[in-house]
Each structure stands twice: as structure tokens, then as C-alpha cells.
Design an enzyme around this catalytic site. Structure first.
Site, PDB file in Angstrom:
ATOM      1  N   HIS A 123       0.871  -1.173   0.000  1.00 11.97           N
ATOM      2  CA  HIS A 123       0.000   0.000   0.000  1.00 11.97           C
ATOM      3  C   HIS A 123       0.916   1.233   0.000  1.00 11.97           C
ATOM      4  CE1 HIS A 123      -2.798   2.933   1.878  1.00 11.97           C
ATOM      5  NE2 HIS A 123      -3.778   2.121   1.512  1.00 11.97           N
ATOM      6  N   ASP A 200       2.859  -4.890   8.071  1.00 12.44           N
ATOM      7  CA  ASP A 200       1.645  -4.102   7.884  1.00 12.44           C
ATOM      8  C   ASP A 200       0.463  -5.069   7.981  1.00 12.44           C
ATOM      9  OD1 ASP A 200      -0.611  -2.909   6.874  1.00 12.44           O
ATOM     10  OD2 ASP A 200       0.350  -2.051   5.110  1.00 12.44           O
ATOM     11  N   GLN A 203      -4.689  -5.472   6.703  1.00  8.37           N
ATOM     12  CA  GLN A 203      -5.671  -6.371   6.090  1.00  8.37           C
ATOM     13  C   GLN A 203      -5.685  -7.760   6.707  1.00  8.37           C
ATOM     14  OE1 GLN A 203      -7.990  -5.593   3.932  1.00  8.37           O
ATOM     15  NE2 GLN A 203      -7.273  -3.522   3.563  1.00  8.37           N
ATOM     16  N   LYS A 226     -10.680  -1.393  10.260  1.00  4.92           N
ATOM     17  CA  LYS A 226     -10.773  -2.583   9.400  1.00  4.92           C
ATOM     18  C   LYS A 226     -11.118  -3.825  10.228  1.00  4.92           C
ATOM     19  CE  LYS A 226      -7.630  -0.614   6.065  1.00  4.92           C
ATOM     20  NZ  LYS A 226      -8.201  -0.268   4.778  1.00  4.92           N
ATOM     21  N   CYS A 364      -4.702   2.400  -3.737  1.00  8.52           N
ATOM     22  CA  CYS A 364      -3.467   2.909  -3.116  1.00  8.52           C
ATOM     23  C   CYS A 364      -2.304   1.945  -3.306  1.00  8.52           C
ATOM     24  CB  CYS A 364      -3.653   3.206  -1.626  1.00  8.52           C
ATOM     25  SG  CYS A 364      -4.848   4.471  -1.298  1.00  8.52           S
TER      26      CYS A 364
HETATM   27  N1  PMP Z   1      -1.871  -0.912   4.503  1.00  5.72           N
HETATM   28  C1  PMP Z   1      -2.834  -1.645   3.958  1.00  5.72           C
HETATM   29  C2  PMP Z   1      -2.515  -3.023   3.458  1.00  5.72           C
HETATM   30  C3  PMP Z   1      -4.125  -1.143   3.865  1.00  5.72           C
HETATM   31  O1  PMP Z   1      -5.094  -1.878   3.327  1.00  5.72           O
HETATM   32  C4  PMP Z   1      -4.401   0.152   4.362  1.00  5.72           C
HETATM   33  C5  PMP Z   1      -5.792   0.748   4.273  1.00  5.72           C
HETATM   34  N2  PMP Z   1      -6.362   0.628   3.002  1.00  5.72           N
HETATM   35  C6  PMP Z   1      -3.363   0.873   4.930  1.00  5.72           C
HETATM   36  C7  PMP Z   1      -2.114   0.307   4.982  1.00  5.72           C
HETATM   37  C8  PMP Z   1      -3.580   2.249   5.496  1.00  5.72           C
HETATM   38  O2  PMP Z   1      -4.464   2.195   6.576  1.00  5.72           O
HETATM   39  P1  PMP Z   1      -5.102   3.521   7.174  1.00  5.72           P
HETATM   40  O3  PMP Z   1      -5.632   4.282   5.998  1.00  5.72           O
HETATM   41  O4  PMP Z   1      -6.176   3.025   8.088  1.00  5.72           O
HETATM   42  O5  PMP Z   1      -4.022   4.258   7.875  1.00  5.72           O
END
Ligand code: PMP
Length: 407
Positions: A123, A200, A203, A226, A364
Site C-alpha cells: 500500500h 503491515d 488487512q 478494518k 493505493c
Molecule cells: N496498509 C494496507 C494493506 C491497507 O489496506 C491500508 C488501508 N487501506 C493501509 C495500509 C492504510 O491504513 P489507514 O488508511 O487506516 O491508515
């Protein structure tokens, strides 16, 4: 144990509505999950009965709020099987957790020529903070490539690891493709060259059992929203000795021991990293989300989601023009796809017209989309409250949409 999905659905008021004249089918769970009643009520209860600033007050309300806030820390510690509560730091989310590590660990320990390894699946929040650090320090960013299925090439990872690798920062489960990475192997190989590892878990944390002690990762980050919890709240887990070696992230109240104009001394972890009045209400409400997951059991949640994913993948693959993107053998319940000759955004709009909420675009993960030479995908992501009937409605709608171009 088989879950009673109807019972579960009743705990999510948002699901009980029509969108564009059709019952809502919410399949954008990788972006954010819906919140059970208990979480909503906990927010309202806190503001109605206990609202107060924490840790400093000498009165009953402050004491109640402080205890409730710290109780969440204890639940999160158990949720991740961390060794100590002090290793749990509340943040705004996964993004802030990674930025915190880049700004503190990165600034203190990186020098010119040091290397950071990430993967093609990351991401943007696990790419950009490291690019910023590299720019500042003259460090080098290396990227683990993937195969056509969207799986990491571990042989290539072996080649990237050197004694200059300071940090390996990889996603546990990809938000764009669903791929579950073999993080155990990545962590042990990284440690063998002396690198620290950040996982990270944005997910993975709602779907997979997480045991940071067994994994032996140095950092683990996640977002409450999430995992059925509130937005704007996350967790950074760090090993005590690593957190203690890092300078503070932000300066302000709470993170200090003593302040004079000449010199300030810092508080102990976790408070050293929690400057200012934190997101008290959301932290307290997050307890209810964790309890919701614990009550159902991650294995049961995962079984249900996996059966939805397998059924959807099987049936959608029979549709002419359906192209799955990311077909890893181990996946969380994320299904990315394209319809031949159609823009993902148009597919998303047509699904929305049928009441089906999915995500479209690059999720993203632009470098990952570039790897597949596409602009984006349509992404359906399933949660514990999705049903087989909803998957059937998705299949029916996708089938109709695909026919529009295949006529
Ligand atoms: N890493 C991953 C794999 C994600 O899916 C996300 C959220 N889409 C993020 C980081 C960022 O999370 P947040 O926007 O809640 O800070």
C-alpha cells in the site's frame, strides 16, 4: 462452529437499508468494515456518561475514562499476543504507525547506503514514508518482485537481503489482491542478516490470528476501522527494547516526564509515543470491536469468509470476459477483477446501481497496478456479515454487466 450470519447481520444497523432501490450489499470491507451496535453504543455511552481527559484528572470521571482507555490496551495486547501492554501504542491508523517508525527508528538508525526492503504488493502507506526517509538519509529502497499470481518471489528476496539491510517492511495480506505473504519466513531471514521487520497488518488483523511473539516481528501495525472498530484509530506494536531505543515521535503533553526550558525528559513507553490528548472515545469503543471478533472466533470468521471467496471466485470465473487479478494460493477474502473491454469504474457504478458496494481503482497500490500493466481493478471484499445470497447477487450482476460488452 458455524456462525449464525443472520444474527450477526442484526448487530450491524447500517446493513439494513436500500441503496438505489435495492437492498444494500456491502462488499467494500477491505476499505473499511461496518461497526456493530456495541461499538456505536460504546461511543455514545462514553460521551454521555464518562467524557473526561485521561491520565491526569483527580476526579471520578477521569479515573473511569483512564481505566477504560487502558483496558483497551490490555485487550489489544491479548489480541496480538504481545508480551506487555507497554508495547501497544495507539495511533491514528496503520499509516501513522508506519510514519512513526520511519520518523523515529528511521531517523535515529539509518545512515547513507543503508537499505530498506519492501514488496511490490505494498500500500502507498508502506512505500512513501520509506521513500521520504531514503531521500533524507541517502538510504536505498529495494522491492521484492511478484509472480503473475501476485505472490512474492522469495528467491529474489534472498538476493535483496544484505548486511546493509536495516529494515524489511512488508504487508501481511495485500489489500489489492488478497495475497497472504509468508511473513514467518521473511521475518526469520531478515533477522538472520540483522534487519528489523515491520509487518503491515491492516488487512490481516481482522481475518488471521496474530501472535507477535511467535512471529517475532519487531513492529506490527493495524487500523481499528478494518476490524469493526472506529476510524482514525490504529495500533503500533513494537518490541520493548526497540521502542525504548527510539526517540519520541511528537512532542507535547503526556509524552514527558519533566519539562524545563533548559531540558525535557521523556515518559516511559507507551506514553512516550502518545503525545497530546488521544482519541479516547474511539479507543474505548474499540474494546467492543475486539470483543465482537473474540466472541465469534477468528477461525470461524475466516472459514465463513473463505467459503464466500471460493464460491465467488469459482462462479465468477465461469463468466465470459471475467478476468481475476491476483490468484495467489493463500488469500484473505479479497477478490480483484476486471471485465474485458470495460473500465473498472464503470463496472463499479453499475454494481452500485444494483445496491452492491465495491471499490474500484488502484487501491493505493499504484506500483502493483503498474506491475500488471493496468490502471486499477474492481475489488469485492467480503466480511463476516456477507452471505451466500449476496454473492449470488454479485455473480448475477457481474454476469449482466459482462454481457453488455460481449453481445
Ligand atoms: N496498509 C494496507 C494493506 C491497507 O489496506 C491500508 C488501508 N487501506 C493501509 C495500509 C492504510 O491504513 P489507514 O488508511 O487506516 O491508515
Amino acid at each position: 462452529m458455524t456462525l449464525n450470519i443472520q444474527n450477526i447481520r442484526e448487530q450491524f444497523p447500517v446493513l439494513d437499508q436500500e441503496v438505489n432501490g435495492k437492498p444494500l450489499i456491502y462488499m467494500d470491507n477491505a476499505a473499511t468494515t461496518q461497526k456493530p451496535k456495541e461499538v456505536l453504543e460504546a461511543l455514545s455511552d462514553y460521551y454521555t456518561h464518562d467524557n473526561s481527559n485521561i491520565h491526569r484528572g483527580a476526579h471520578t470521571l477521569a479515573d473511569r475514562a483512564t481505566r477504560a482507555y487502558e483496558r483497551t490496551r490490555s485487550l489489544v495486547k491479548d489480541f496480538l499476543n504481545a508480551a506487555e501492554e507497554e508495547e501497544i501504542i495507539f495511533t491514528k491508523g496503520t499509516t501513522e504507525g508506519i510514519n512513526l517508525v520511519a520518523s523515529t527508528f528511521g531517523r535515529k538508525f539509518f545512515t547513507e547506503g543503508d537499505e530498506i526492503i519492501i514488496s511490490t504488493l505494498e500500500h502507498h502507506s508502506n512505500i512513501v514514508p520509506w521513500q521520504m526517509l531514503c531521500e533524507e538519509k541517502g538510504a536505498i529502497l529495494k522491492v521484492i518482485p511478484i509472480n503473475e499470481k501476485g505472490e512474492l518471489l522469495l528467491d529474489e528476496f534472498d538476493k535483496l537481503l544484505t548486511n546493509k539491510t536495516k529494515l524489511v517492511s512488508v504487508v501481511h495480506a495485500s489489500n489489492a489482491l488478497g495475497t497472504i505473504n509468508p511473513i514467518e519466513e521473511i521475518i526469520s531471514k531478515s533477522h538472520a542478516v540483522g534487519a528489523k521487520v515491520l509487518i503491515d497488518g491492516a488487512q490481516s488483523s481482522a481475518h488471521l490470528d496474530i501472535d507477535v511473539q511467535a512471529l517475532n516481528c519487531d513492529f506490527f501495525v493495524m487500523s481499528a476501522h478494518k476490524i469493526y472498530g472506529p476510524t482514525g484509530l490504529g495500533v503500533l506494536y513494537g518490541k520493548r527494547e526497540v521502542l525504548e531505543s527510539m526517540p519520541p515521535y511528537q512532542g507535547g503533553g503526556e509524552m514527558i516526564k519533566e519539562v524545563t526550558f533548559e531540558k525535557t525528559t521523556y515518559n516511559e513507553i507507551p506514553f512516550k509515543f502518545e503525545a497530546g490528548t488521544p482519541n479516547i472515545a474511539d479507543v474505548i469503543a474499540f474494546q467492543k470491536a475486539i470483543e465482537f471478533v473474540n466472541k465469534l472466533g477468528k477461525a470461524n470468521i475466516r472459514n465463513h469468509e473463505e467459503s464466500l471467496l471460493n464460491y465467488a471466485t469459482e462462479q465468477l470465473s465461469l463468466i465470459k470476459g471475467f478476468i481475476p487479478v491476483g490468484t495467489a494460493s493463500k488469500k484473505v477474502s479479497v477478490l480483484s477483477f476486471l471485465i474485458e473491454y470495460m473500465h473498472p469504474f464503470d463496472v463499479g457504478m453499475m454494481l452500485d446501481a444494483s445496491g452492491i458496494a465495491v471499490r474500484t481503482g488502484h487501491h493505493c497500490t499504484q506500483p502493483l497496478m503498474n506491475r500488471f500493466e493496468i490502471e486499477g481493478t474492481v475489488r469485492a471484499s467480503f466480511s463476516v456479515y456477507n452471505t451466500k445470497e449476496e454473492i449470488e447477487r454479485l455473480i448475477e450482476s457481474v454476469s449482466k454487466i459482462a454481457k453488455l460488452k460481449n453481445k
